[in-house]
Design an enzyme around this catalytic site. Structure first.
Site, PDB file in Angstrom:
ATOM      1  N   GLU A  65      -6.212   7.269  -1.063  1.00  0.00           N
ATOM      2  CA  GLU A  65      -6.151   6.059  -0.235  1.00  0.00           C
ATOM      3  C   GLU A  65      -6.771   4.880  -0.968  1.00  0.00           C
ATOM      4  OE1 GLU A  65      -4.645   5.358   2.678  1.00  0.00           O
ATOM      5  OE2 GLU A  65      -3.767   7.342   2.469  1.00  0.00           O
ATOM      6  N   HIS A  86       1.460   4.380  -2.822  1.00  0.00           N
ATOM      7  CA  HIS A  86       1.474   5.838  -2.699  1.00  0.00           C
ATOM      8  C   HIS A  86       2.672   6.433  -3.450  1.00  0.00           C
ATOM      9  CE1 HIS A  86      -1.836   6.848  -0.118  1.00  0.00           C
ATOM     10  NE2 HIS A  86      -1.453   6.035   0.858  1.00  0.00           N
ATOM     11  N   HIS A 105       0.839  -1.213   0.000  1.00  0.00           N
ATOM     12  CA  HIS A 105       0.000   0.000   0.000  1.00  0.00           C
ATOM     13  C   HIS A 105       0.869   1.257   0.000  1.00  0.00           C
ATOM     14  CE1 HIS A 105      -3.334   2.686   1.377  1.00  0.00           C
ATOM     15  NE2 HIS A 105      -2.344   3.285   2.016  1.00  0.00           N
ATOM     16  N   GLU A 106       1.899   1.274   0.846  1.00  0.00           N
ATOM     17  CA  GLU A 106       2.769   2.453   0.931  1.00  0.00           C
ATOM     18  C   GLU A 106       3.566   2.651  -0.350  1.00  0.00           C
ATOM     19  OE1 GLU A 106       2.245   4.548   3.106  1.00  0.00           O
ATOM     20  OE2 GLU A 106       0.991   3.273   4.355  1.00  0.00           O
TER      21      GLU A 106
END
Length: 286
Positions: free
Chosen positions: A206, A135, A131-132
């Site tokens: 997100e 980003h 997930h990071e």
């Protein structure tokens, strides 16, 4: 693609607010002055965002021998994403959480808390890291900075607008006087609208990072399981350090020990909806 379109539309809405306020203040000159002031204020924080945030949370860089598995998954997932391996840092916090920072993929950092590493099993830790990295791949630090510049410009213009309205100095783009009550209302509502748009952009990014992370790790349910555990833990274990202004950086919205009104306006979409979307993604792969 839907999240990308939403982001473009929301940035366009911020631009529209700037144009309206700038026109009421002083036409094109008003827009240029306010935007220039906001740019100066924000460019430094963007350029040094990694140092500022890592220092705020007392993060330290982890050597590969200190956390070999974490380094391994960061290397694997960044390879899958086609970016250089980010630096890996640990935050001395019991609250399980994670964030990414850095102005571009070449200067990126993935930071996890000590509590996160203790709480999650390997496959769910992998989902969080994915997930990071999502980003980083999606350039969310840059996008949030652009939104911040625009919102700061709106706040600056609204403050000037409010001051001049009180003393009757406002003129529209045709040189006509502006109703002082209407001017004060706009001066109050414009920053609120900008803040809501910023939160909407954060929520959209997100969702996009969830989608990208699930694709990178190939396990949407692992990320969904991690989000469920982090959401439950964040309500029990507050962050001891840091600032609510950085809330949007974390994978789940953190609570802060010193408390904040910022928790009334979450920068994150509902966890239940994020989990539902990931479960639907997993089901579609069967």
């Amino acid at each position: 693609m839907t999240s990308q379109i939403k982001t473009v539309l929301l940035l366009g809405l911020l631009s529209g607010i700037i144009i309206v306020l700038g026109g009421l203040l002083g036409g094109r000159t008003g827009i240029i002055i306010a935007f220039g002031m906001a740019l100066i204020m924000n460019v430094g924080s963007y350029w040094y965002s990694d140092k500022i945030v890592l220092s705020m949370y007392r993060a330290r860089e982890l050597a590969p021998e200190e956390a070999p598995y974490l380094h391994k998954i960061v290397e694997e997932l960044s390879y899958n994403a086609g970016i250089p391996k980010p630096r890996v840092c640990v935050v001395p916090e019991e609250a399980p959480n994670a964030f990414a920072t850095g102005r571009n993929p070449e200067n990126a950092v993935v930071a996890v808390t000590e509590g996160l590493m203790r709480l999650l099993p390997p496959e769910e830790l992998r989902g969080v890291v994915a997930h990071e990295i999502g980003h980083i791949v999606n350039r969310d630090i840059l996008i949030q900075t652009i939104a911040g510049v625009m919102a700061s410009a709106i706040v600056t213009m609204a403050n000037i607008f409010q001051f001049t309205a009180i003393f009757g100095g406002n003129r529209d783009s045709e040189g006509n006087g502006v109703n002082p009550i209407a001017a004060l209302v706009m001066a109050l509502l414009a920053p609120m609208a900008a803040g809501l748009v910023q939160m909407a952009i954060s929520r959209s990014r997100e969702y996009l990072a969830d989608d990208t992370g699930a694709e990178l790790c190939g396990q949407p349910l692992a990320l969904a399981g991690a989000l469920a555990k982090l959401g439950a833990a964040s309500g029990r274990i507050p962050m001891r350090e840091g600032n609510p202004s950085t809330e949007q950086m974390f994978i789940v919205s953190p609570m802060f020990a010193h408390g904040s009104m910022a928790n009334l306006f979450s920068t994150h979409p509902p966890l239940e909806e994020r989990i539902r979307r990931l479960q639907a993604m997993a089901a579609s792969r069967r």
